[in-house]
Motif scaffolding. Structure first.
Motif, PDB file in Angstrom:
ATOM      1  N   LEU A 130       0.824  -1.204   0.000  1.00  0.00           N
ATOM      2  CA  LEU A 130       0.000   0.000   0.000  1.00  0.00           C
ATOM      3  C   LEU A 130       0.858   1.254   0.000  1.00  0.00           C
ATOM      4  O   LEU A 130       0.573   2.224  -0.718  1.00  0.00           O
ATOM      5  CB  LEU A 130      -0.930   0.003   1.219  1.00  0.00           C
ATOM      6  CG  LEU A 130      -2.096  -0.991   1.209  1.00  0.00           C
ATOM      7  CD1 LEU A 130      -2.781  -1.029   2.571  1.00  0.00           C
ATOM      8  CD2 LEU A 130      -3.100  -0.631   0.116  1.00  0.00           C
ATOM      9  N   ASP A 131       1.918   1.228   0.780  1.00  0.00           N
ATOM     10  CA  ASP A 131       2.819   2.379   0.869  1.00  0.00           C
ATOM     11  C   ASP A 131       3.514   2.634  -0.469  1.00  0.00           C
ATOM     12  O   ASP A 131       3.683   3.784  -0.890  1.00  0.00           O
ATOM     13  CB  ASP A 131       3.850   2.141   1.969  1.00  0.00           C
ATOM     14  CG  ASP A 131       4.683   3.378   2.247  1.00  0.00           C
ATOM     15  OD1 ASP A 131       4.121   4.487   2.235  1.00  0.00           O
ATOM     16  OD2 ASP A 131       5.904   3.232   2.470  1.00  0.00           O
ATOM     17  N   GLU A 132       3.925   1.570  -1.132  1.00  0.00           N
ATOM     18  CA  GLU A 132       4.583   1.711  -2.433  1.00  0.00           C
ATOM     19  C   GLU A 132       3.642   2.325  -3.471  1.00  0.00           C
ATOM     20  O   GLU A 132       4.047   3.171  -4.279  1.00  0.00           O
ATOM     21  CB  GLU A 132       5.079   0.347  -2.916  1.00  0.00           C
ATOM     22  CG  GLU A 132       6.261  -0.192  -2.115  1.00  0.00           C
ATOM     23  CD  GLU A 132       6.619  -1.616  -2.486  1.00  0.00           C
ATOM     24  OE1 GLU A 132       5.878  -2.228  -3.300  1.00  0.00           O
ATOM     25  OE2 GLU A 132       7.623  -2.132  -1.964  1.00  0.00           O
ATOM     26  N   ILE A 133       2.381   1.886  -3.440  1.00  0.00           N
ATOM     27  CA  ILE A 133       1.389   2.445  -4.363  1.00  0.00           C
ATOM     28  C   ILE A 133       1.176   3.930  -4.075  1.00  0.00           C
ATOM     29  O   ILE A 133       1.149   4.770  -4.977  1.00  0.00           O
ATOM     30  CB  ILE A 133       0.052   1.682  -4.260  1.00  0.00           C
ATOM     31  CG1 ILE A 133       0.215   0.239  -4.735  1.00  0.00           C
ATOM     32  CG2 ILE A 133      -1.046   2.389  -5.072  1.00  0.00           C
ATOM     33  CD1 ILE A 133      -0.989  -0.636  -4.464  1.00  0.00           C
ATOM     34  N   LEU A 134       1.062   4.258  -2.782  1.00  0.00           N
ATOM     35  CA  LEU A 134       0.840   5.646  -2.390  1.00  0.00           C
ATOM     36  C   LEU A 134       2.023   6.540  -2.741  1.00  0.00           C
ATOM     37  O   LEU A 134       1.841   7.701  -3.125  1.00  0.00           O
ATOM     38  CB  LEU A 134       0.560   5.730  -0.887  1.00  0.00           C
ATOM     39  CG  LEU A 134      -0.867   5.415  -0.437  1.00  0.00           C
ATOM     40  CD1 LEU A 134      -0.978   5.548   1.078  1.00  0.00           C
ATOM     41  CD2 LEU A 134      -1.855   6.350  -1.116  1.00  0.00           C
ATOM     42  N   SER A 135       3.219   6.019  -2.603  1.00  0.00           N
ATOM     43  CA  SER A 135       4.415   6.805  -2.914  1.00  0.00           C
ATOM     44  C   SER A 135       4.398   7.256  -4.364  1.00  0.00           C
ATOM     45  O   SER A 135       4.792   8.385  -4.693  1.00  0.00           O
ATOM     46  CB  SER A 135       5.681   5.981  -2.628  1.00  0.00           C
ATOM     47  OG  SER A 135       5.788   5.714  -1.239  1.00  0.00           O
ATOM     48  N   ARG A 136       3.919   6.381  -5.242  1.00  0.00           N
ATOM     49  CA  ARG A 136       3.805   6.749  -6.657  1.00  0.00           C
ATOM     50  C   ARG A 136       2.591   7.648  -6.882  1.00  0.00           C
ATOM     51  O   ARG A 136       2.626   8.578  -7.687  1.00  0.00           O
ATOM     52  CB  ARG A 136       3.698   5.492  -7.521  1.00  0.00           C
ATOM     53  CG  ARG A 136       5.014   4.726  -7.653  1.00  0.00           C
ATOM     54  CD  ARG A 136       4.853   3.488  -8.513  1.00  0.00           C
ATOM     55  NE  ARG A 136       4.172   2.418  -7.791  1.00  0.00           N
ATOM     56  CZ  ARG A 136       3.505   1.426  -8.360  1.00  0.00           C
ATOM     57  NH1 ARG A 136       3.386   1.374  -9.671  1.00  0.00           N
ATOM     58  NH2 ARG A 136       2.944   0.489  -7.627  1.00  0.00           N
TER      59      ARG A 136
END
Length: 242
Positions: A130-136
């Motif tokens: 989820l964090d990786e998706i949000l970072s993008r």
């Protein structure tokens, strides 16, 4: 493939063959994804029909998402993709004149249930995803299409964290059907910043494993998203009348 007990009438042969092959694919413990079906010639001989009948049956199975046809290779069993279900629902909505508001209401019901289930099971790996998706997603220079795609991935990742495969499929179908809708919510003034903030709030509630906070954050996100879309549509309608 044992078809010794099958009996075909001489009308709608291709549909009958397709139905029987579908039953075989779905019920046989021996059938599996990527398995190659018998050749067109062999099936024609087994069913005692012409090759054009088999060819038409294969097209029907392909439309149902149960096989993929590869030129020069044959037919292979596959699993129906989200797009197959999405297209079917989209046609039903158009034929029955189902309002988009009904679709967004169903989305709210399923998304909240998805979040409630996920917060009970979410792992560190899920949170990292989820964090990786949000970072993008937080890159404000992203084109609209890419931002909507990441929005879809975020909600689907939450459903996946819940571990219910059927719910994942429904969430995937709903977000696919609502791509234009989700894009409108981002296009209003301040929409990008609001979307980033609310998605990050949902994520943080998951990090805290706070069920009430997750439910509230998701409910608020869906509510505001709906209001933004309504504002976008109203603004567009006003512009057309001027």
């Amino acid at each position: 493939m044992d078809i010794s007990n099958i009996s075909l009438t001489r009308t709608n042969l291709s549909s009958q063959v397709a139905d029987h092959l579908e039953e075989y694919i779905l019920s046989s413990p021996k059938s599996k994804v990527s398995e190659k079906l018998p050749s067109e010639m062999k099936l024609a001989k087994q069913y005692n029909v012409s090759r054009p009948v088999i060819r038409e049956a294969m097209k029907l199975l392909q439309e149902r998402g149960l096989i993929s046809l590869k030129n020069g290779s044959g037919a292979y069993i596959t699993r129906p993709e989200t797009d197959t279900v999405m297209n079917a629902i989209n046609r039903i909505m158009q034929v029955d004149h189902i309002k988009s508001e009904d679709l967004t209401q169903v989305r709210e019901i399923l998304e909240l249930s998805s979040a409630d289930l996920a917060v009970q099971k979410v792992t560190d790996e899920d949170l990292q995803k989820l964090d990786e998706i949000l970072s993008r997603f937080e890159d404000k220079t992203l084109p609209l299409k890419e931002r909507v795609k990441l929005d879809e991935q975020f909600h689907l990742a939450i459903a996946q964290a819940g571990g219910n495969e059927l719910l994942c499929m429904f969430i995937g179908v709903l977000t696919s059907l609502l791509r234009d809708y989700m894009g409108k919510g981002i296009l209003v003034e301040g929409g990008i910043e609001d979307a980033i903030s609310r998605h990050r709030e949902i994520y943080q509630a998951f990090c805290n494993r706070d069920r009430e906070a997750v439910h509230h954050a998701m409910a608020e996100h869906l509510k505001v998203s709906s209001l933004n879309v309504q504002f976008f549509d109203k603004k567009g309608a006003t512009a057309k009348t001027k």
